[in-house]
Design an enzyme around this catalytic site. Structure first.
Site, PDB file in Angstrom:
ATOM      1  N   CYS A 113       0.555  -1.042  -0.379  1.00  0.00           N
ATOM      2  CA  CYS A 113       0.064  -0.369   0.108  1.00  0.00           C
ATOM      3  C   CYS A 113       1.107   1.301   0.169  1.00  0.00           C
ATOM      4  CB  CYS A 113      -0.950  -0.339   0.989  1.00  0.00           C
ATOM      5  SG  CYS A 113      -1.749  -1.486   0.898  1.00  0.00           S
ATOM      6  N   HIS A 257      -3.599   6.951   1.038  1.00  0.00           N
ATOM      7  CA  HIS A 257      -4.535   5.638  -0.069  1.00  0.00           C
ATOM      8  C   HIS A 257      -5.586   4.501   0.675  1.00  0.00           C
ATOM      9  CE1 HIS A 257      -3.857   1.149  -0.676  1.00  0.00           C
ATOM     10  NE2 HIS A 257      -4.376   1.362   1.305  1.00  0.00           N
ATOM     11  N   ASN A 287     -10.014  -0.926  -2.418  1.00  0.00           N
ATOM     12  CA  ASN A 287      -8.463  -0.638  -2.675  1.00  0.00           C
ATOM     13  C   ASN A 287      -7.624  -1.189  -3.525  1.00  0.00           C
ATOM     14  OD1 ASN A 287      -5.839  -1.352  -0.770  1.00  0.00           O
ATOM     15  ND2 ASN A 287      -6.891  -1.476   0.826  1.00  0.00           N
TER      16      ASN A 287
END
Ligand code: UT7
Length: 330
Positions: A113, A257, A287
């Protein structure tokens, strides 16, 4: 020392849209649960044998066009992905070959991430020392082939999506560009968001027992990730602003993020800023790990949420745990 800035940015997602209602038909979950706990309504999944390199290459082509650059201008590639096409080599060389980048060097970054921000900081450093003048930074993931679309895998299955984003980083005049960045990690939590196999600790890299128990697929301790993320995001945002000599009031937009809408909301609350100051598009993409920041940054720019000269903060948290921040003047 010269500064660097993002001169072009773009994204690409595969065409297939998978809604929460589609997932309801595959596992014991509900649109209401997913929206309440994550904010996600739909995500994109690849079809066939499309890998993260292919998504990244499409995003890179668009980012180069956005920057007004041709492949021949690129002198280095950094590819952030936790889901490469192959174990060896990395995705960067696949970009280098397909786009025809001469013999430009190619580096893969596996920080999940936070991979895009780690990569952006490397690009910034290379440009600032005068080593490269046009660095292509890509974040791309295919998560859908690594999730179990069953009730047993539902915590991961509802959260993740596929996609890619790319940025072109070049030298710029004083007064704009990347002002500061911070990179952090805490490996005590390595197994709270991880994918164990294939592993160099295992003769043959993977065993039938490992495959049968799904240890070749990512897994996470969602609550632990959530708890740390809501602390580390505000911390690193304050840190990069302090290093850049700015205050939160100076910031036009925070682009984090996209991990979970509740995390984004908690970050806005802890920072004491209006919710709309923290950009969120997880509703439509889920995501997408290393791809989420360039996808979000492109959409925010295209929506006119910031203009040339505005101060923007990027921040990421994820597997490692590793987290990062970046303050830049667009
Ligand atoms: O980029 C970084 C990557 N990871 C993250 O950002 C993840 C951060 N964490 C999260 O987003 C949240 O922890 C989740 C969305 C993953 C889970 O939300 P939660 O509020 O922490 O739920 P939970 O794991 O505590 O589960 C609550 C309940 C459980 O049932 P019981 O034990 O209370 O009966 C789960 O079994 O919800 C159940 N559950 C589900 N129910 C319907 C878990 N996943 C699902 C699901 N659909 N998909």
């Amino acid at each position: 020392m010269a500064r660097s800035r993002i001169t072009g940015i773009a994204f690409h997602v595969p065409p297939r849209v998978v809604t929460n209602h589609d997932l309801e038909r595959m596992m014991d979950t509900s649109d209401a649960w997913i929206v309440e706990r994550t904010g996600i309504r739909e995500r994109h999944f690849v079809e066939g044998d499309v890998g993260s390199s292919e998504l990244g290459i499409e995003a890179a082509r668009k980012a180069l066009a956005d920057a007004g650059r041709a492949p021949a201008d690129v002198d280095f590639v950094i590819f952030a992905t936790s889901t490469p096409d192959f174990q060896i080599p990395g995705n960067g060389v696949l970009v280098q070959k397909t786009l025809g980048l001469g013999n430009a060097g190619a580096l893969d970054v596996r920080n999940a991430c936070s991979g895009f921000l780690y990569s952006l900081s490397v690009a910034d450093a290379f440009v600032r020392v005068g080593r490269y003048r046009c660095v292509l930074v890509i974040g791309a993931e295919v998560q859908s082939t690594g999730i179990q679309l069953t009730t047993g895998g539902r915590d991961m299955a509802v959260l993740f999506g596929d996609g890619a984003g790319a940025a072109v980083v070049e030298p710029c005049e004083e007064g704009r560009g990347i002002l500061s960045w911070a990179l952090h990690a805490d490996g005590r939590f390595a197994r709270d968001l991880w994918c164990e196999a294939p592993s160099s600790r295992v003769p043959g890299r993977v065993t039938h027992e490992m495959l049968d128990s799904g240890r070749q697929l990512p897994s996470m301790n969602g609550r632990q990730v959530f708890k740390h993320a809501t602390t580390r995001f505000p911390e690193v945002i304050h840190e990069v602003l302090r290093d850049a000599g700015h205050a939160l009031d100076d910031v036009k937009l925070i682009v984090p993020h996209q991990a979970n809408q509740r995390i984004g909301d908690a970050v806005a609350q802890r920072l004491g800023v209006a919710p709309e100051k923290v950009f969120q598009n997880i509703q439509r993409y889920g995501n997408t790990t290393a791809a989420s920041i360039p996808i979000a940054l492109t959409e925010a720019r295209d929506a006119g949420l910031f203009q040339d000269g505005d101060l923007i903060v990027l921040a990421a948290f994820g597997a490692g745990f590793a987290w990062a921040g970046c303050a830049l003047r667009w």
